[in-house]
Design a protein around this motif. Structure first.
Motif, PDB file in Angstrom:
ATOM      1  N   THR A 192      59.306  39.836  55.940  1.00 30.08           N
ATOM      2  CA  THR A 192      58.091  40.505  56.399  1.00 30.08           C
ATOM      3  C   THR A 192      57.504  41.268  55.208  1.00 30.08           C
ATOM      4  O   THR A 192      58.175  41.408  54.181  1.00 30.08           O
ATOM      5  CB  THR A 192      58.394  41.499  57.547  1.00 30.08           C
TER       6      THR A 192
ATOM      7  N   GLY B  82      57.323  44.335  54.806  1.00 29.98           N
ATOM      8  CA  GLY B  82      58.091  45.543  54.541  1.00 29.98           C
ATOM      9  C   GLY B  82      59.581  45.348  54.367  1.00 29.98           C
ATOM     10  O   GLY B  82      60.293  46.274  53.965  1.00 29.98           O
TER      11      GLY B  82
ATOM     12  N   TRP C 241      64.007  46.453  51.018  1.00 28.72           N
ATOM     13  CA  TRP C 241      62.868  47.181  51.570  1.00 28.72           C
ATOM     14  C   TRP C 241      61.723  47.083  50.580  1.00 28.72           C
ATOM     15  O   TRP C 241      61.914  47.199  49.374  1.00 28.72           O
ATOM     16  CB  TRP C 241      63.238  48.643  51.790  1.00 28.72           C
TER      17      TRP C 241
ATOM     18  N   HIS D 101      56.472  52.768  53.955  1.00 26.28           N
ATOM     19  CA  HIS D 101      57.152  52.891  55.237  1.00 26.28           C
ATOM     20  C   HIS D 101      56.883  54.248  55.866  1.00 26.28           C
ATOM     21  O   HIS D 101      56.841  55.264  55.177  1.00 26.28           O
ATOM     22  CB  HIS D 101      58.667  52.688  55.080  1.00 26.28           C
ATOM     23  N   ASP D 102      56.693  54.210  57.171  1.00 28.28           N
ATOM     24  CA  ASP D 102      56.570  55.420  57.977  1.00 28.28           C
ATOM     25  C   ASP D 102      57.673  55.351  59.034  1.00 28.28           C
ATOM     26  O   ASP D 102      58.439  54.381  59.062  1.00 28.28           O
ATOM     27  CB  ASP D 102      55.169  55.522  58.594  1.00 28.28           C
TER      28      ASP D 102
ATOM     29  N   ALA E 264      57.694  54.616  62.172  1.00 30.82           N
ATOM     30  CA  ALA E 264      57.619  53.425  63.044  1.00 30.82           C
ATOM     31  C   ALA E 264      58.073  52.164  62.314  1.00 30.82           C
ATOM     32  O   ALA E 264      58.841  51.361  62.866  1.00 30.82           O
ATOM     33  CB  ALA E 264      56.199  53.253  63.577  1.00 30.82           C
ATOM     34  N   SER E 265      57.619  51.983  61.085  1.00 35.87           N
ATOM     35  CA  SER E 265      58.013  50.773  60.345  1.00 35.87           C
ATOM     36  C   SER E 265      59.493  50.819  59.973  1.00 35.87           C
ATOM     37  O   SER E 265      60.162  49.780  59.927  1.00 35.87           O
ATOM     38  CB  SER E 265      57.149  50.582  59.100  1.00 35.87           C
ATOM     39  N   SER E 266      60.013  52.006  59.726  1.00 37.06           N
ATOM     40  CA  SER E 266      61.444  52.137  59.415  1.00 37.06           C
ATOM     41  C   SER E 266      62.296  51.785  60.631  1.00 37.06           C
ATOM     42  O   SER E 266      63.309  51.083  60.509  1.00 37.06           O
ATOM     43  CB  SER E 266      61.756  53.557  58.942  1.00 37.06           C
TER      44      SER E 266
ATOM     45  N   ALA F 271      61.405  49.809  63.085  1.00 39.39           N
ATOM     46  CA  ALA F 271      61.252  48.368  63.295  1.00 39.39           C
ATOM     47  C   ALA F 271      62.127  47.581  62.314  1.00 39.39           C
ATOM     48  O   ALA F 271      62.763  46.589  62.694  1.00 39.39           O
ATOM     49  CB  ALA F 271      59.788  47.965  63.145  1.00 39.39           C
ATOM     50  N   ALA F 272      62.175  48.025  61.072  1.00 42.61           N
ATOM     51  CA  ALA F 272      63.000  47.357  60.070  1.00 42.61           C
ATOM     52  C   ALA F 272      64.483  47.485  60.424  1.00 42.61           C
ATOM     53  O   ALA F 272      65.243  46.512  60.298  1.00 42.61           O
ATOM     54  CB  ALA F 272      62.727  47.944  58.691  1.00 42.61           C
TER      55      ALA F 272
ATOM     56  N   THR G  91      56.921  56.559  51.185  1.00 32.22           N
ATOM     57  CA  THR G  91      57.504  56.788  52.488  1.00 32.22           C
ATOM     58  C   THR G  91      57.010  58.117  53.032  1.00 32.22           C
ATOM     59  O   THR G  91      56.735  59.048  52.279  1.00 32.22           O
ATOM     60  CB  THR G  91      59.040  56.760  52.443  1.00 32.22           C
TER      61      THR G  91
END
Length: 67
Positions: A7, A9, A25, A29-30, A32-34, A36-37, A63
């Motif tokens: 992806t 990210g 990584w 990243h925020d 939410a994305s962290s 999800a990852a 970040t």
């Protein structure tokens, strides 16, 4: 290495010879994305159990995570 996830990210590959996952990584990243990852990491860990995860966050450019 066998690519499992790619992806913008996060990239996850599995090394069958050593039985480990390599997680890279990338980008910004925020929270939410962290999350999800991390969920993707857990999914791949369930599908490809391993003894070690090599977690490379050198590609993170920004970040907004707070401690």
């Amino acid at each position: 290495m066998c690519p499992l996830v790619d992806t913008p990210g996060l990239s996850i590959s599995y090394d069958f010879d050593n039985q480990w996952q390599y997680v890279e990584w990338k980008g910004e990243h925020d929270p939410a994305s962290s999350w999800a990852a991390c969920a993707l990491m857990l999914d791949t860990l369930r599908a490809f159990p391993c003894a070690r995860i090599l977690n490379d966050n050198s590609g993170i450019t920004r970040t907004t995570m707070q401690l």
